[in-house]
Design a protein around this motif. Sequence first.
Motif, mmCIF file in Angstrom:
data_model
loop_
_atom_site.group_PDB
_atom_site.id
_atom_site.type_symbol
_atom_site.label_atom_id
_atom_site.label_comp_id
_atom_site.label_asym_id
_atom_site.label_seq_id
_atom_site.Cartn_x
_atom_site.Cartn_y
_atom_site.Cartn_z
ATOM 1 N N ASN A 1 70.321 72.357 -25.427
ATOM 2 C CA ASN A 1 69.269 71.358 -25.654
ATOM 3 C C ASN A 1 69.709 69.940 -25.283
ATOM 4 O OD1 ASN A 1 67.633 73.398 -26.638
ATOM 5 N ND2 ASN A 1 68.073 72.962 -28.785
ATOM 6 N N GLY A 2 70.985 69.763 -24.969
ATOM 7 C CA GLY A 2 71.472 68.447 -24.591
ATOM 8 C C GLY A 2 71.982 67.609 -25.744
ATOM 9 N N ASP A 3 72.107 68.202 -26.942
ATOM 10 C CA ASP A 3 72.611 67.457 -28.098
ATOM 11 C C ASP A 3 74.132 67.399 -28.110
ATOM 12 O OD1 ASP A 3 70.017 67.030 -29.051
ATOM 13 O OD2 ASP A 3 69.981 69.008 -29.989
ATOM 14 N N LEU A 4 74.785 68.199 -27.268
ATOM 15 C CA LEU A 4 76.229 68.166 -27.093
ATOM 16 C C LEU A 4 76.527 68.028 -25.605
ATOM 17 C CD1 LEU A 4 77.304 71.104 -29.461
ATOM 18 C CD2 LEU A 4 77.670 68.666 -29.882
ATOM 19 N N ASP A 5 77.610 67.331 -25.278
ATOM 20 C CA ASP A 5 78.014 67.173 -23.875
ATOM 21 C C ASP A 5 78.931 68.295 -23.416
ATOM 22 O OD1 ASP A 5 76.735 64.585 -23.699
ATOM 23 O OD2 ASP A 5 78.387 63.845 -24.926
ATOM 24 N N MET A 6 79.688 68.877 -24.365
ATOM 25 C CA MET A 6 80.651 69.921 -24.034
ATOM 26 C C MET A 6 80.632 70.994 -25.112
ATOM 27 S SD MET A 6 83.881 67.472 -23.044
ATOM 28 C CE MET A 6 83.720 66.635 -24.621
ATOM 29 N N LEU A 7 81.027 72.195 -24.703
ATOM 30 C CA LEU A 7 81.095 73.322 -25.634
ATOM 31 C C LEU A 7 82.387 74.075 -25.359
ATOM 32 C CD1 LEU A 7 79.544 74.983 -27.814
ATOM 33 C CD2 LEU A 7 78.638 76.368 -25.934
ATOM 34 N N LEU A 8 83.219 74.251 -26.393
ATOM 35 C CA LEU A 8 84.485 74.971 -26.256
ATOM 36 C C LEU A 8 84.345 76.344 -26.888
ATOM 37 C CD1 LEU A 8 87.516 74.948 -25.469
ATOM 38 C CD2 LEU A 8 87.986 74.039 -27.766
ATOM 39 N N GLY A 9 84.503 77.372 -26.088
ATOM 40 C CA GLY A 9 84.370 78.737 -26.601
ATOM 41 C C GLY A 9 84.235 79.707 -25.457
ATOM 42 N N PHE A 10 83.705 80.908 -25.743
ATOM 43 C CA PHE A 10 83.477 81.885 -24.684
ATOM 44 C C PHE A 10 82.007 82.275 -24.672
ATOM 45 C CE2 PHE A 10 84.121 84.477 -28.375
ATOM 46 C CZ PHE A 10 85.363 84.130 -28.886
ATOM 47 N N ASP A 11 81.415 82.185 -23.502
ATOM 48 C CA ASP A 11 79.991 82.496 -23.363
ATOM 49 C C ASP A 11 79.713 82.846 -21.909
ATOM 50 O OD1 ASP A 11 77.212 82.639 -23.329
ATOM 51 O OD2 ASP A 11 77.028 81.123 -24.899
ATOM 52 N N LYS A 12 79.348 84.099 -21.656
ATOM 53 C CA LYS A 12 79.062 84.543 -20.289
ATOM 54 C C LYS A 12 77.587 84.437 -19.945
ATOM 55 C CE LYS A 12 82.896 87.851 -20.215
ATOM 56 N NZ LYS A 12 83.283 89.269 -20.054
ATOM 57 N N THR A 13 76.788 83.931 -20.900
ATOM 58 C CA THR A 13 75.341 83.943 -20.686
ATOM 59 C C THR A 13 74.776 82.582 -20.304
ATOM 60 O OG1 THR A 13 74.883 83.515 -23.028
ATOM 61 C CG2 THR A 13 75.104 85.812 -22.362
ATOM 62 N N LEU A 14 75.610 81.530 -20.274
ATOM 63 C CA LEU A 14 75.092 80.219 -19.888
ATOM 64 C C LEU A 14 74.740 80.220 -18.407
ATOM 65 C CD1 LEU A 14 77.575 77.908 -21.804
ATOM 66 C CD2 LEU A 14 75.139 78.129 -22.245
ATOM 67 N N PRO A 15 73.581 79.720 -18.015
ATOM 68 C CA PRO A 15 73.181 79.728 -16.595
ATOM 69 C C PRO A 15 74.093 78.854 -15.741
ATOM 70 C CG PRO A 15 71.641 78.426 -17.914
ATOM 71 C CD PRO A 15 72.554 79.107 -18.879
ATOM 72 N N THR A 16 74.691 79.450 -14.697
ATOM 73 C CA THR A 16 75.656 78.720 -13.864
ATOM 74 C C THR A 16 74.991 77.633 -13.024
ATOM 75 O OG1 THR A 16 75.420 80.420 -12.156
ATOM 76 C CG2 THR A 16 77.229 80.678 -13.740
ATOM 77 N N CYS A 17 73.668 77.689 -12.879
ATOM 78 C CA CYS A 17 72.994 76.661 -12.081
ATOM 79 C C CYS A 17 72.950 75.317 -12.815
ATOM 80 C CB CYS A 17 71.579 77.104 -11.720
ATOM 81 S SG CYS A 17 70.534 77.484 -13.141
ATOM 82 N N ASN A 18 73.115 75.327 -14.150
ATOM 83 C CA ASN A 18 73.039 74.090 -14.927
ATOM 84 C C ASN A 18 74.388 73.619 -15.451
ATOM 85 O OD1 ASN A 18 70.229 74.097 -14.669
ATOM 86 N ND2 ASN A 18 69.978 75.382 -16.479
ATOM 87 N N PHE A 19 75.332 74.539 -15.618
ATOM 88 C CA PHE A 19 76.576 74.205 -16.291
ATOM 89 C C PHE A 19 77.787 74.550 -15.441
ATOM 90 C CE2 PHE A 19 73.457 75.524 -19.518
ATOM 91 C CZ PHE A 19 73.298 74.306 -20.179
#
Length: 326
Positions: A142-160
């Motif tokens: 949602n844009g409330d954080l600039d960075m996320l530390l962890g493991f996630d294979k589902t984030l869309p690569t076109c945006n992140f």
Amino acid sequence: MSINFNSLKYFLTVAEELSVTRASRKLYISQQALSEHIAKVEKYYGVSMFVRSNHGRRLSLTPSGEQLVLVARQILQLEQQFEDSCNVLSSRTRDTLRLGTTPARGELLIPGALYAFSRLHPEIKLSIRTGHFEQLRQEFINGDLDMLLGFDKTLPTCNFQSIEISEERIFFVCRRDVLSSFCPKLLAMPSPVISYGELKLLDKLPLLLFPSDSYTRHVIDLIFEKSSVTPVIAMEASQSSMLLRMAQQGIGATFSLESLICKNRHMFAPKLSSQMLLIPLDLSEACVKVSLFFFKNYKLKAPIQDLARAIQNEYESMRTALHIHK
């Protein structure tokens, strides 16, 4: 005629992929538009950058192309550094980077990383938010954080984008006497590790697991399913300290990520290490990649890369403190 930074970025992508088709998919532009950019670069310098074979589908770099790869990377890196500097200098207030991570990683990795980062970038403030990973993931999207530390294979690569920080292994944690009672064959191994074969030895051992909605539990369930073993679940709890404490008391055995073991490393002090066993799972599924995710168009990429390196160093320090090595 001139070329711009985009042309160099497009050339580098084709050089890395050695395929216009794959590069166009990665860049989200048409193959025709990408080919026109490459032709423009070759015309500008008056040399061919690629050798084309098999009707142009297979590419390889010419000596000129190999040289341009090195130069283009330097140019684009300098351009990014200059852009970051301008963003910092033009800001009237101190820039803030908002990072989300789980409590265990926040407690273990961030204090040391923050100290190293602040010495490199005193002009940037880090704001740390810890909580349940799924909630943080949604805040990041949602844009409330600039960075996320962890493991996630589902984030869309076109945006992140992501920078791999480390690989975390999952360990089997059990008291020596409990393992001797339920799985003496595993205890008798010279250098015990757990693969699919050894999982079958755990079919009667009471297990202390995270709830079914946690990532670690998802991995453990998948591993047991592949080994055709139905685990005996004695208890479920969402707190790693409770699960490890129960294992220390001899109620059963548990599985834990390295970061959670290190957070509770007082349970594995030298006087207790003879009682407690940490056995690595020798399975590809039990080795998860921890990454630092951020938006592709975020303005402060160089500081994010410095933060990633600082967190990587903290991971190595964490393993050294508990005598765990990759």
